[in-house]
Write a protein that holds these residues in place. Structure first.
Motif, PDB file in Angstrom:
ATOM      1  N   UNK B  16       0.810  -1.218   0.000  1.00 47.47           N
ATOM      2  CA  UNK B  16       0.000   0.000   0.000  1.00 47.47           C
ATOM      3  C   UNK B  16       0.843   1.268   0.000  1.00 47.47           C
ATOM      4  N   UNK B  19       0.325   3.464  -2.852  1.00 42.51           N
ATOM      5  CA  UNK B  19      -0.794   4.406  -2.842  1.00 42.51           C
ATOM      6  C   UNK B  19      -0.565   5.540  -1.859  1.00 42.51           C
ATOM      7  N   UNK B 144      -7.529   3.469   8.242  1.00 40.66           N
ATOM      8  CA  UNK B 144      -8.616   4.183   7.579  1.00 40.66           C
ATOM      9  C   UNK B 144      -8.046   5.315   6.722  1.00 40.66           C
ATOM     10  N   UNK B 146      -5.175   5.398   5.315  1.00 44.30           N
ATOM     11  CA  UNK B 146      -4.600   4.777   4.116  1.00 44.30           C
ATOM     12  C   UNK B 146      -5.702   4.328   3.168  1.00 44.30           C
ATOM     13  N   UNK B 147      -6.784   3.800   3.730  1.00 46.33           N
ATOM     14  CA  UNK B 147      -7.898   3.368   2.886  1.00 46.33           C
ATOM     15  C   UNK B 147      -8.434   4.525   2.063  1.00 46.33           C
ATOM     16  N   UNK B 148      -8.544   5.666   2.714  1.00 53.63           N
ATOM     17  CA  UNK B 148      -9.048   6.833   1.994  1.00 53.63           C
ATOM     18  C   UNK B 148      -8.065   7.231   0.906  1.00 53.63           C
ATOM     19  N   UNK B 150      -6.020   5.345  -0.589  1.00 49.49           N
ATOM     20  CA  UNK B 150      -6.093   4.298  -1.608  1.00 49.49           C
ATOM     21  C   UNK B 150      -7.172   4.620  -2.641  1.00 49.49           C
ATOM     22  N   UNK B 151      -8.362   4.988  -2.155  1.00 50.91           N
ATOM     23  CA  UNK B 151      -9.440   5.294  -3.103  1.00 50.91           C
ATOM     24  C   UNK B 151      -9.159   6.583  -3.857  1.00 50.91           C
TER      25      UNK B 151
END
Lengths: 501, 367
Positions: B16, B19, B144, B146-148, B150-151
């Motif tokens: 990740x 990203x 979270x 990182x998740x954001x 990522x998108x």
């Protein structure tokens, strides 16, 4: 302070139970109810029979009991047990057992000597509807069976499909008053033991007096109960549950509920109909993509209408703008009011249709859909472009195979509409960002809810947006962290090359 | 060294990094950096982009060396080298810088929204909602955030496609002849360019949050290269489309370019583009905010939650002082200078200090 109060109360409860020290006391408590019957039988009237009339199959008493016991002289209860042609009988003097059994459809027999021993005979009065077609998750192709309210029938439907001794069923009693039977079903050796333990732990920790349906359990054990998104999948299809069990998930069957819960689950699974597996994979994938598109469309289309017509009419090309303006030129309201009025109408129709009996519901649908819709446009209250968009959005929200997520999607668009009114397209983006963050923060049994999109797990994408063919589905989903990761021997699914047919 | 080990549920896979690094680097800069670099190096500024990309790649490698096998983060290293008090002071200054960037990115994007969408918008409430969003993301933890991010990379990737218009309508001859500008100017143009590639310094903060950190070097480097390529093509597109002098008069060349694009249902794409690009802005700002809060949290005894809420309030009130386009330009310029010094001066220096300090301590330990 409060805890103290409660513990005090609990002690009181214990004491009141302790008051029932022998069978006669229990008998007195039960006698207060009018459907509790008792009479004496036998030649010398030395056999006492008692039962709850509403729980007992009366044929059993009339046919068997009277015939056998009409003129017998019995002085030992063991003799009586052998005499009667019933299985699963039990002789006990334990008061709690007697109480439980009598309340679940057993009949009690007692000799009038001073013995405390009581013979319990099963005579359950079974009434339940027949196994019928699924109504919410109907599929055109494939099996047409749905769960019913009886827990044993439901487990039977699962066991019929998963013929394994490793299919374990763990029973837990929940609900202080209702004492509902909850069965946690999983395949030992496939399901991760952590998941099973977590679920059993959470269910046994439930502190509530009534559990009427599996949705009660679902709300109480989900990770974030404040979220509008369901974090446990509920389904009425035995095939879906069996398939989930084989994938390493855990099913929760609740007595009295035709819906079985599956955990852990992810967001994309809510958009996968079980019918997808009955169709060939390109078609199934196409339908899945349509469904996901429908959801996005359903959430975004009305906020877009508000945003574009309130702030960014520059975006609309000239020709389209003409159409929009001519349909809106007589409307006295700003777009936001227009949208809210129509959205509310659709919600009213849906709510009314859901509450009314089927026949009246259809009438309401016609009246609402056709009459109100056309009249609203003709009266100049709403534009017909918006009417089309709203109807399409409502239609799109019903494409979700799981009803529960459909509700979420329909309500989700209201915050979007408000944000769109505040800041136009930027507002919609902000609302979308809040939504994505919320979804990112959600977990199902501690596993990320947005998996396999985030965290990106490429292996799980084989059955997410696109359903790849069965021969590449070689491993169980990563999300379940199954003990046995391999489904099939993928070497044997490869086509043999160089062989002529 | 006293190591900080985050909870395993907050850690992410090294893949990740691809990203995270990209999302931190792409922010508001991508819309306007062409103006800054073309001012100094003209059409040859694309060479500076490549040079900066190469230099930042070296910085990434140095960061990996500093962090080392023990996955030490910035705070640990600071305290290891400079002692408890002075180390904490340095970390504090660094986190102030991160916090300032996090808020500046937001405010400068609000500027764009004010100019293109709503000239008379109440920015206070808007800022409040944005900071609430950032707080909501950050409080979810690193995973979270990182998740954001990522998108957000997918969104910027989608938007990058729409530079195609410049390639179909532009003139490649603009770029020719190459090396028209003196090499000194090309070197000087690296300064504004490095602001656009800032973001790798955050690796020092989130290093402990990455599983098998050492294996992540390839992902971080490829991410840095990827960002450079994105900037490179973006600059080429703008240089092909605009006149060299014209670029100086356009604040956001990319937005002007989007104006030209039209589809059967979208006449002016820049409205959609600006709205979607906001996701990238929030991702960048959020990563900086989280990193800054992590620093504050580590050097004080406050919980992450308390310090985040406190700083969010400060962030919201900051908008009362930054209300002018010129002030934003000035702050951005200062921060870009600080960032450049940090990347190419401080981090290599830190590496040398770290080497010396660990050598000395090892010697003492042996005695």
């Amino acid at each position: 302070m409060i805890r103290k109060k409660f513990s005090h109360k609990r002690n009181q409860n214990k004491q009141s139970k302790k008051d029932v020290t022998n069978f006669d006391d229990l008998f007195h408590v039960m006698q207060a109810s009018d459907d509790f019957k008792h009479f004496k039988l036998g030649n010398i009237n030395n056999i006492e029979v008692f039962y709850y009339q509403s729980l007992i199959n009366l044929d059993k008493i009339e046919v068997t009991l009277f015939e056998k016991l009409e003129d017998t002289k019995i002085d030992k209860i063991e003799v009586l047990e052998n005499l009667l042609p019933f299985s699963e009988t039990e002789i006990t003097s334990d008061l709690t057992t007697i109480e439980d059994k009598l309340l679940t459809g057993y009949m009690g027999l007692k000799l009038t000597n001073n013995s405390q021993n009581i013979l319990l005979i099963p005579a359950k009065f079974e009434v339940d509807r027949q196994v019928a077609q699924p109504e919410i998750e109907f599929s055109v192709i494939g099996p047409k069976l749905a769960f019913i309210e009886d827990i044993n029938t439901n487990i039977n439907l699962i066991r019929k499909r998963v013929k394994l001794p490793q299919l374990h069923v763990k029973n837990v009693e929940v609900g202080k008053v209702t004492k509902t039977n909850v069965a946690i079903t999983y395949i030992d050796g496939i399901a991760n033991q952590d998941n099973v333990d977590t679920i059993i732990q959470r269910i046994s920790d439930i502190e509530y007096d009534q559990i009427m349906d599996s949705s009660f359990v679902s709300q109480m054990i989900s990770d974030n109960a404040q979220s509008p998104f369901p974090q446990l999948m509920d389904t009425e299809r035995p095939d879906r549950v069996s398939s989930a069990l084989v994938e390493g998930k855990v099913a929760i069957v609740v007595d009295g509920s035709p819906h079985v819960l599956i955990a852990p689950t992810t967001l994309v699974e809510f958009f996968a109909s079980y019918e997808d597996y009955f169709l060939t994979w390109p078609i199934a994938s196409a339908f899945r993509i349509i469904r996901i598109f429908a959801v996005i469309f359903s959430v975004l289309i009305t906020p877009m209408y508000v945003a574009v017509l309130t702030y960014h009419y520059h975006i609309v090309p000239g020709d389209l703008l003409g159409t929009l303006i001519s349909s809106r030129k007589d409307i006295p309201f700003p777009p936001i009011l227009e949208v809210l009025i129509l959205e509310l109408t659709i919600e009213l129709l849906r709510e009314a249709g859901a509450r009314l009996p089927t026949k009246i519901g259809q009438t309401i649908g016609i009246v609402g859909g056709i009459v109100i819709g056309t009249a609203a446009v003709e009266a100049g209250l709403t534009s017909n472009v918006l009417l089309i968009l709203i109807a399409l959005a409502a239609l799109a929200s019903f494409t979700t195979p799981i009803y529960r997520i459909g509700n979420t999607i329909r309500l989700l668009r209201f915050p979007f509409i408000i944000f769109a009114q505040m800041w136009g397209l930027v507002g919609i983006t902000i609302a979308a960002m809040f939504l994505v963050t919320h979804l990112l923060r959600l977990t199902s049994l501690g596993r990320p809810f947005l998996e396999p999109l985030y965290p990106p797990r490429w292996r799980d994408l084989k059955d997410a947006v696109i359903r790849f063919p069965f021969n590449v589905q070689g491993s169980r989903p990563v999300i379940t962290t199954a003990t046995d990761k391999h489904r099939i021997n993928t070497n044997r699914t490869k086509l043999k090359r160089g062989k002529r047919k | 060294m006293n190591h900080f080990k985050p909870d395993i549920t907050q850690m992410v896979s090294p893949f990740l990094l691809l990203y995270i690094v990209h999302a931190t680097q792409i922010g508001e800069g991508i819309l306007s950096f062409e103006r800054h670099i073309a001012r100094i190096a003209g059409y040859d500024a694309w060479i500076s982009i490549i040079l900066t990309g190469v230099l930042t790649t070296f910085v990434v490698v140095i960061i990996w060396r500093i962090v080392g096998e023990e996955q030490a983060d910035f705070m640990t290293i600071h305290q290891f080298i400079f002692g408890n008090l002075f180390g904490k002071l340095l970390t504090f200054i660094f986190s102030l810088y991160l916090f300032a960037i996090s808020m500046t990115v937001l405010v400068s994007y609000i500027e764009i929204i004010q100019i293109w969408f709503f000239p008379d918008m109440s920015i206070y409430f808007f800022m409040f909602i944005l900071v609430m969003l950032i707080l909501y993301i950050s409080l979810g933890g690193f995973r979270i955030v990182v998740g954001f991010a990522f998108f957000s990379v997918f969104v910027t990737g989608f938007l990058a496609i729409f530079k195609y218009k410049a390639f179909t309508d532009g003139h490649f001859n603009n770029l020719l002849p190459v090396f028209n500008t003196p090499p000194k100017d090309i070197i000087l143009a690296m300064e504004p360019m490095s602001f656009s590639l800032l973001g790798i310094e955050l690796i020092l903060i989130y290093a402990p949050f990455i599983h098998r950190f050492q294996s992540g070097l390839k992902w971080a480097v490829s991410s840095n290269i990827f960002t450079t390529i994105v900037y490179f093509f973006s600059a080429i597109a703008i240089f092909m489309y605009y006149n060299e002098q014209h670029i100086q008069f356009i604040s956001w060349p990319t937005l002007q370019l989007w104006k030209v694009i039209n589809f059967p249902i979208i006449e002016r794409f820049e409205y959609v583009g600006i709205s979607l690009h906001m996701i990238a802005i929030i991702a960048t700002s959020c990563l900086y905010f989280w990193a800054s809060m992590q620093c504050f949290h580590r050097i004080t005894t406050f919980t992450f939650r308390k310090i985040s809420i406190f700083c969010a309030l400060i962030g919201i009130s900051s908008i009362f002082f930054i209300h002018n386009f010129l002030i934003i330009e000035k702050i951005t310029l200062t921060l870009s200078r600080v960032g450049m010094v940090l990347l190419f001066g401080y981090i290599p220096l830190l590496y040398v200090c770290h080497k010396i300090a660990s050598g000395v301590k090892k010697k003492h330990a042996n005695k």
